[in-house]
Motif scaffolding. Structure first.
Motif, short mmCIF file in Angstrom:
data_model
loop_
_atom_site.label_atom_id
_atom_site.label_comp_id
_atom_site.label_asym_id
_atom_site.label_seq_id
_atom_site.Cartn_x
_atom_site.Cartn_y
_atom_site.Cartn_z
N ALA A 154 72.93 23.25 65.94
CA ALA A 154 74.17 23.75 65.34
C ALA A 154 74.67 24.96 66.11
O ALA A 154 73.92 25.90 66.35
N VAL A 155 75.94 24.92 66.51
CA VAL A 155 76.55 26.06 67.20
C VAL A 155 77.83 26.44 66.46
O VAL A 155 78.53 25.57 65.93
N PRO A 156 78.17 27.73 66.41
CA PRO A 156 79.34 28.17 65.64
C PRO A 156 80.64 28.06 66.43
O PRO A 156 81.24 29.05 66.82
N GLY A 157 81.06 26.84 66.68
CA GLY A 157 82.29 26.65 67.43
C GLY A 157 82.66 25.19 67.51
O GLY A 157 81.98 24.33 66.94
N LEU A 158 83.72 24.91 68.22
CA LEU A 158 84.18 23.54 68.40
C LEU A 158 83.43 22.90 69.56
O LEU A 158 83.32 23.50 70.63
N THR A 159 82.92 21.70 69.34
CA THR A 159 82.10 21.05 70.36
C THR A 159 82.86 20.01 71.16
O THR A 159 82.29 19.37 72.04
N ASP A 160 84.14 19.82 70.87
CA ASP A 160 84.97 18.95 71.68
C ASP A 160 85.31 19.70 72.97
O ASP A 160 85.78 20.83 72.94
N LYS A 161 85.05 19.06 74.11
CA LYS A 161 85.22 19.74 75.40
C LYS A 161 86.68 20.12 75.68
O LYS A 161 86.96 20.96 76.53
N LYS A 162 87.63 19.50 74.94
CA LYS A 162 89.03 19.83 75.17
C LYS A 162 89.39 21.20 74.60
O LYS A 162 90.39 21.79 74.96
N GLU A 199 79.60 21.42 60.34
CA GLU A 199 79.34 19.98 60.24
C GLU A 199 77.89 19.73 59.85
O GLU A 199 77.60 18.91 58.96
N LEU A 200 76.98 20.43 60.51
CA LEU A 200 75.56 20.21 60.22
C LEU A 200 75.17 20.80 58.87
O LEU A 200 74.28 20.26 58.19
N ASP A 201 75.80 21.89 58.46
CA ASP A 201 75.59 22.39 57.09
C ASP A 201 75.94 21.30 56.08
O ASP A 201 75.20 21.05 55.12
N LEU A 202 77.09 20.67 56.30
CA LEU A 202 77.56 19.63 55.38
C LEU A 202 76.61 18.44 55.39
O LEU A 202 76.26 17.90 54.32
N ILE A 203 76.17 18.02 56.56
CA ILE A 203 75.25 16.89 56.66
C ILE A 203 73.93 17.21 55.95
O ILE A 203 73.37 16.37 55.24
N GLY A 204 73.45 18.44 56.13
CA GLY A 204 72.22 18.85 55.44
C GLY A 204 72.38 18.82 53.93
O GLY A 204 71.51 18.31 53.21
N GLU A 205 73.49 19.35 53.43
CA GLU A 205 73.73 19.38 51.99
C GLU A 205 73.90 17.96 51.43
O GLU A 205 73.46 17.67 50.32
N CYS A 206 74.53 17.08 52.20
CA CYS A 206 74.70 15.69 51.76
C CYS A 206 73.37 14.95 51.71
O CYS A 206 73.17 14.05 50.89
N TRP A 207 72.47 15.34 52.59
CA TRP A 207 71.18 14.66 52.70
C TRP A 207 70.23 15.08 51.58
O TRP A 207 69.74 14.24 50.82
#
Length: 392
Positions: A154-162, A199-207
């Motif tokens: 998890a990184v605190p930023g946008l991971t889309d290269k654009k 995103e990963l916070d959300l995935i963790g909470e959903c899991w």
């Protein structure tokens, strides 16, 4: 398109076999031991098909025979169990205040956790040295047997290269040039999946957290930064540039338009920096929101006033997002997870008066571990997708 894909699968025996193995494997993993007979009955597969696929999975070391079903009369059927120690995975979160991580088996059972400071004041090299320390510590905790194959980061930023922005880059100018994925893969020979921290916070909470019983979820993370992510009908909403939910750039009014774009956004700068600076303006250390809540509980008038302002601003923004995506539940993460009952009731009251459909408001169950557990979840999913190589 779906029908064509379905026909291709049906016409290819090897793909049918692979699909059956994955289906059987999922059933075994989700049970606490299951017999071949029950697999056949549950999945409506023939006994020979089950036996053939189970034999391949046992031979590959993915499942094992362990114990018998003592509830049955007569000959006791042998139970099959998932070999969760076949591989191990890492979940890592890189944040300005520090790095944290954990190692787990394929069932998400955490073996060890470790936290280190970010050393952000030492620049890019300082953060990468700490990242290496964290990963090396976790690798040393791996039990004998399977290898660590994948890391969800998890990184605190946008991971889309654009779009080239990361919260750490507001502290270290050159951080945007760092390729975390390549750094981990080149130095540790581990497959790395780098995703936005919310995103990963959300995935963790959903899991395994506050969102596990819902399909439509809004997670709002307020702390060092301010952002949100949402799950709609069980699918992560990312947008064209994986920027859906960047509410730190929320525009309160036309008067807040800047001369040009730069980070952090207007609202993030206000809620995460300017507002908190109002408390102890002469202090060199910025107080955190959770610390401010404690001050408010102690009756500090200034703290009470600031908390009230932050809660009202959060309520307005949450309400506007709720009107767009209609979630079942709103999860408050990071520092917002420390909000008191009176604060949450204030948010609910505002939503009840302004929104036609009011979701539940819940605080994060995983708290500071949400991103790490989300990383573990995506790492497990990726690792299990590669299990096909074990029986080929």
């Amino acid at each position: 398109m779906k029908e064509v894909y379905k026909q291709v699968i049906i016409s290819c025996p090897s793909m049918v076999g692979d699909n059956n193995k994955f289906t059987i494997l999922k059933l075994i993993k989700n049970s606490n031991g299951i017999s071949r007979q029950d697999i056949s009955r549950t999945l409506k597969l023939s006994a020979p098909a089950v036996s053939k696929n189970v034999a391949a999975l046992i031979s590959a070391g993915i499942i094992r025979e362990e114990g018998t079903d003592e509830t049955r009369l007569g000959r006791k059927p042998v139970l099959l169990k998932y070999n969760s120690n076949l591989m191990y995975v890492l979940g890592i979160e890189i944040m300005p205040r520090g790095l944290r991580g954990a190692i787990s088996d394929l069932c998400g059972n955490v073996i060890s956790q470790y936290n280190v400071p970010s050393d952000i004041e030492k620049g890019t090299n300082g953060v990468l040295v700490r990242l290496r320390e964290l990963i090396e510590f976790l690798l040393e905790k791996k039990p004998e047997g399977g290898d660590v194959t994948t890391a969800g980061i998890a990184v605190p930023g946008l991971t889309d290269k654009k779009i080239d922005f990361n919260l750490i880059s507001t502290f270290i100018d050159e951080w945007n040039a760092v390729d975390v994925k390549s750094y981990v893969e080149d130095n540790f020979k581990i497959s790395a999946i780098v995703m936005n921290d919310v995103e990963l916070d959300l995935i963790g909470e959903c899991w395994i957290g506050a969102g596990k019983d819902y399909n439509n979820i809004l997670l709002v993370k307020y702390g060092d930064g301010f952002a949100a992510r949402s799950m709609i009908n069980g699918m992560l909403l990312t947008g064209a540039n994986r920027a859906a939910g960047e509410i730190g750039y929320y525009l309160p009014s036309i008067n807040d338009v800047r001369q040009s774009f730069f980070s952090p956004g207007v609202t993030e700068n206000k809620l995460c920096r300017e507002v908190l600076k109002q408390y102890g303006a002469d202090s060199k250390r910025k107080i955190s929101f959770s610390e401010l809540l404690k001050k408010a509980d102690e009756g500090d008038a200034t703290a009470c006033s600031i908390v009230e302002k932050v809660v009202d601003d959060l309520a307005v923004i949450i309400n506007n997002i709720v009107l767009v995506i209609d979630p079942e539940v709103v999860i408050l993460g990071s520092e917002a997870a420390f909000l008191r009952d009176q604060d949450i009731n204030r948010i609910k009251d505002i939503l009840c008066k302004t929104s036609p459909a009011v979701p539940e408001i819940r605080v994060s169950q995983l708290r500071e571990n949400a991103g790490v557990m989300g990383g573990i979840k995506v790492a497990i999913t990726s690792a299990e997708e590669n299990l096909i190589n074990y029986w080929k």
